[in-house]
Design a protein around this motif. Structure first.
Motif, mmCIF file in Angstrom:
data_model
loop_
_atom_site.group_PDB
_atom_site.id
_atom_site.type_symbol
_atom_site.label_atom_id
_atom_site.label_comp_id
_atom_site.label_asym_id
_atom_site.label_seq_id
_atom_site.Cartn_x
_atom_site.Cartn_y
_atom_site.Cartn_z
ATOM 1 N N GLU A 164 0.824 -1.208 0.000
ATOM 2 C CA GLU A 164 0.000 0.000 0.000
ATOM 3 C C GLU A 164 0.861 1.263 0.000
ATOM 4 O OE1 GLU A 164 -2.566 -0.297 3.302
ATOM 5 O OE2 GLU A 164 -3.809 -1.911 2.443
ATOM 6 N N GLU A 165 1.943 1.228 0.743
ATOM 7 C CA GLU A 165 2.826 2.403 0.791
ATOM 8 C C GLU A 165 3.500 2.653 -0.556
ATOM 9 O OE1 GLU A 165 5.574 1.861 3.907
ATOM 10 O OE2 GLU A 165 4.098 2.166 5.514
ATOM 11 N N GLU A 166 3.909 1.555 -1.262
ATOM 12 C CA GLU A 166 4.523 1.721 -2.575
ATOM 13 C C GLU A 166 3.545 2.321 -3.575
ATOM 14 O OE1 GLU A 166 5.969 -2.042 -3.739
ATOM 15 O OE2 GLU A 166 7.640 -2.077 -2.296
ATOM 16 N N GLU A 167 2.281 1.888 -3.505
ATOM 17 C CA GLU A 167 1.266 2.431 -4.407
ATOM 18 C C GLU A 167 1.008 3.903 -4.106
ATOM 19 O OE1 GLU A 167 -3.332 1.500 -5.849
ATOM 20 O OE2 GLU A 167 -2.330 0.218 -4.369
ATOM 21 N N LEU A 168 0.921 4.227 -2.835
ATOM 22 C CA LEU A 168 0.709 5.627 -2.456
ATOM 23 C C LEU A 168 1.888 6.505 -2.866
ATOM 24 C CD1 LEU A 168 -0.844 5.182 1.101
ATOM 25 C CD2 LEU A 168 -2.021 5.883 -0.996
ATOM 26 N N GLN A 169 3.101 5.979 -2.728
ATOM 27 C CA GLN A 169 4.273 6.750 -3.129
ATOM 28 C C GLN A 169 4.312 6.986 -4.636
ATOM 29 O OE1 GLN A 169 7.661 4.663 -1.604
ATOM 30 N NE2 GLN A 169 7.253 5.215 0.547
ATOM 31 N N ALA A 170 3.925 5.975 -5.407
ATOM 32 C CA ALA A 170 3.896 6.132 -6.861
ATOM 33 C C ALA A 170 2.878 7.194 -7.264
ATOM 34 C CB ALA A 170 3.570 4.801 -7.527
ATOM 35 N N ARG A 171 1.685 7.169 -6.637
ATOM 36 C CA ARG A 171 0.681 8.188 -6.939
ATOM 37 C C ARG A 171 1.169 9.586 -6.546
ATOM 38 N NH1 ARG A 171 -4.923 5.338 -4.751
ATOM 39 N NH2 ARG A 171 -4.947 3.578 -6.253
ATOM 40 N N ALA A 172 1.797 9.668 -5.401
ATOM 41 C CA ALA A 172 2.293 10.978 -4.952
ATOM 42 C C ALA A 172 3.383 11.519 -5.864
ATOM 43 C CB ALA A 172 2.815 10.874 -3.515
ATOM 44 N N ALA A 173 4.255 10.600 -6.339
ATOM 45 C CA ALA A 173 5.315 11.040 -7.248
ATOM 46 C C ALA A 173 4.733 11.523 -8.571
ATOM 47 C CB ALA A 173 6.294 9.899 -7.487
ATOM 48 N N LYS A 174 3.699 10.834 -9.084
ATOM 49 C CA LYS A 174 3.070 11.247 -10.327
ATOM 50 C C LYS A 174 2.395 12.603 -10.163
ATOM 51 C CE LYS A 174 -0.198 9.672 -13.846
ATOM 52 N NZ LYS A 174 -1.131 8.578 -14.239
ATOM 53 N N ALA A 175 1.701 12.788 -9.062
ATOM 54 C CA ALA A 175 1.047 14.077 -8.807
ATOM 55 C C ALA A 175 2.069 15.199 -8.674
ATOM 56 C CB ALA A 175 0.204 13.974 -7.538
ATOM 57 N N GLU A 176 3.208 14.908 -8.077
ATOM 58 C CA GLU A 176 4.245 15.926 -7.919
ATOM 59 C C GLU A 176 4.835 16.317 -9.273
ATOM 60 O OE1 GLU A 176 6.704 18.619 -5.968
ATOM 61 O OE2 GLU A 176 4.909 17.512 -5.295
ATOM 62 N N ARG A 177 5.019 15.336 -10.169
ATOM 63 C CA ARG A 177 5.527 15.643 -11.505
ATOM 64 C C ARG A 177 4.548 16.520 -12.280
ATOM 65 N NH1 ARG A 177 7.122 10.130 -11.375
ATOM 66 N NH2 ARG A 177 5.280 9.566 -12.625
ATOM 67 N N LEU A 178 3.264 16.188 -12.189
ATOM 68 C CA LEU A 178 2.261 17.015 -12.870
ATOM 69 C C LEU A 178 2.224 18.429 -12.293
ATOM 70 C CD1 LEU A 178 -0.660 14.422 -13.221
ATOM 71 C CD2 LEU A 178 0.835 15.268 -15.027
ATOM 72 N N ARG A 179 2.325 18.539 -10.975
ATOM 73 C CA ARG A 179 2.290 19.859 -10.346
ATOM 74 C C ARG A 179 3.472 20.715 -10.814
ATOM 75 N NH1 ARG A 179 4.493 22.622 -6.447
ATOM 76 N NH2 ARG A 179 5.928 20.919 -5.963
#
Length: 363
Positions: A164-179
Motif C-alpha cells: 500500500e505504501e509503494e502504491e501511495l508513493q507512486a501516486r504521490a510522485a506522479k502528482a508531484e511531476r504534474l504539479r
C-alpha cells in the motif's frame, strides 16, 4: 625537513615556514613583499584560532609585507579576527585579498578598512551567514524529536502495508511531476518570456554591514580598487563600491573632468599672451601690432606697461580672470569653449553698461 623548534621547510613551496604555521597546516609563498597563504589540505577542517594567531605573529614580525593573499587559506572568521587586529596596529598592507567571510569576518575587515590608511586594494567574498565557522555539536535538537517514531508491527501486516505504501508513493510522485509541469508553464504564451527569477532575500544584518562598507569605502580616499563578491551581495552595492573606488583613483591621479581636446580656453589665451611678452622682452619682436578701441598710443618707458595698455585691456583681463575663477570651482555653465566666450561677452557688456552709467552720472 626540521630546522629547529621554530622553522621547517616545505618541499612543495620551497619556503622556510615558522613551525607554528606548519603545525596549523599553512603553506606560505613569500618573496619579501608579497605573502600568499594556502591551506595544506583544503578538504580538512578550516584553520582556526591557532593558525590565525600564528599568521598574525608572522605579519607583525615582517613589516615589509605589503601584499597579503589569503583567498585559498581556508581560514575561518575567528582566525581572520586575529589577523585583522594585527593589521590595524601595523598599518603595513597596500593590498589585501581576503578569504570568504560571514558577518563576523566582514565586521573585522571593516575595522581594517577604517584604520589602515595605506591600503589601496581590497577584495573579499561575502556570505550571508553569521560566521563560516560553527563549532562541532555532539547533540542537536533533532536528536530529541520523537514525533516520527512508529511502533513495530507484526510480520503479516508489514507486507500488506508495504504494498500500500509503494502504491501511495507512486501516486504521490506522479502528482508531484504534474504539479511541477503546471507550475513551470504557468504564464501566457503571448508573453514570449519565462517568469522572472526569484531574487534571494538578504538578511538585515548583512544589509547593514554592506551599507557600512559602502560608506567607509567612500570616506577612505586611499582605496582605489575594491571588489566585493558573493551571491548575497546586491548588484547596486557592488556598483556603489566600484564607483567610489573609481572616483578615488581619478582623484589620486589628478584626473578631474578633462576638458575637450582642442578647446581654446581662456587659459590658453593667457599663455599665448605671456609668450608674446617673453618674445618682446628678448628682443625678437619690436612691438605688437594692432590696437584696441580706446587705447592710448602714446609711448611709455616700460615695455610691460606698453603691452598691458595695448593687449591686455583692463576689462578683458578681469573677464578672463573671472571666467577661470568660476571654472576652477567646477561650474558646469563653463564646460565648453562656447560657454566661456558667452561668459566673457556678458562680462564685457556688463562692464560697458556700468561705465556708461557712471559717465551719465558725472555729466
Amino acid at each position: 625537513k626540521y630546522l629547529g623548534p621554530w622553522y621547517c621547510v616545505c618541499d612543495l613551496v620551497m619556503t622556510v615556514i615558522p613551525q607554528p604555521l606548519a603545525q596549523a597546516g599553512i603553506n606560505l609563498e613569500y618573496d619579501g613583499r608579497c605573502l600568499v597563504v594556502r591551506d595544506q589540505d583544503p578538504s580538512a577542517c578550516p584553520i582556526r584560532n591557532r593558525g590565525g594567531e600564528a599568521l598574525a605573529s608572522f605579519l607583525s614580525s615582517n613589516p615589509d609585507i605589503k601584499v597579503l593573499d589569503i583567498r585559498e587559506s581556508n581560514i575561518s572568521d575567528n582566525g581572520l579576527a586575529q589577523i585583522c587586529l594585527t593589521l590595524r596596529q601595523s598599518n603595513q598592507l597596500e593590498e589585501l585579498h581576503a578569504n570568504p567571510v560571514g558577518h563576523t569576518g566582514l565586521e573585522f575587515l571593516l575595522g581594517v578598512v577604517r584604520r589602515c590608511s595605506r591600503l589601496r586594494t581590497l577584495t573579499v567574498e561575502v556570505c550571508d551567514v553569521p560566521t563560516l565557522f560553527v563549532g562541532r555539536q555532539n547533540l542537536s535538537a533533532a536528536d530529541y524529536d520523537t514525533s516520527n517514531y512508529v511502533a513495530p508491527k507484526p510480520e503479516g501486516e508489514e507486507e500488506q502495508e508495504e504494498l500500500e505504501e509503494e502504491e501511495l508513493q507512486a501516486r504521490a510522485a506522479k502528482a508531484e511531476r504534474l504539479r511541477k509541469v503546471f507550475t513551470e508553464n504557468n504564464y501566457d504564451s503571448g508573453d514570449e518570456m519565462a517568469p522572472p527569477e526569484e531574487v534571494k532575500a538578504v538578511s538585515s544584518a548583512l544589509t547593514k554591514l554592506l551599507a557600512e562598507l559602502v560608506r567607509v569605502v567612500r570616506s577612505q580616499v586611499n582605496l582605489t580598487t575594491v571588489e566585493c563578491r558573493g551571491d548575497a551581495v546586491p548588484s547596486h552595492v557592488k556598483l556603489d563600491i566600484s564607483r567610489a573606488a573609481e572616483e578615488h583613483q581619478a582623484c589620486r591621479h589628478g584626473l578631474a573632468e578633462p576638458e575637450e581636446r582642442g578647446a581654446h580656453t581662456g587659459m590658453d589665451v593667457l599663455q599665448e599672451q605671456m609668450a608674446e611678452i617673453q618674445s618682446v622682452l628678448e628682443g625678437k619682436e619690436s612691438s605688437i601690432g594692432g590696437t584696441l578701441p580706446g587705447e592710448d598710443l602714446r609711448p611709455t618707458n616700460m615695455g610691460i606697461r606698453s603691452y598691458i595698455g595695448r593687449r591686455l585691456h583692463a576689462a578683458l583681463g578681469e573677464a578672463l580672470y573671472e571666467c577661470q575663477r568660476f571654472k576652477s570651482k567646477g561650474n558646469k555653465a563653463l564646460a565648453s569653449p562656447q560657454d566661456e566666450i558667452a561668459f566673457i561677452a556678458m562680462y564685457l557688456r556688463k562692464k560697458m553698461e556700468e561705465e556708461q552709467a557712471e559717465a551719465r552720472e558725472e555729466a
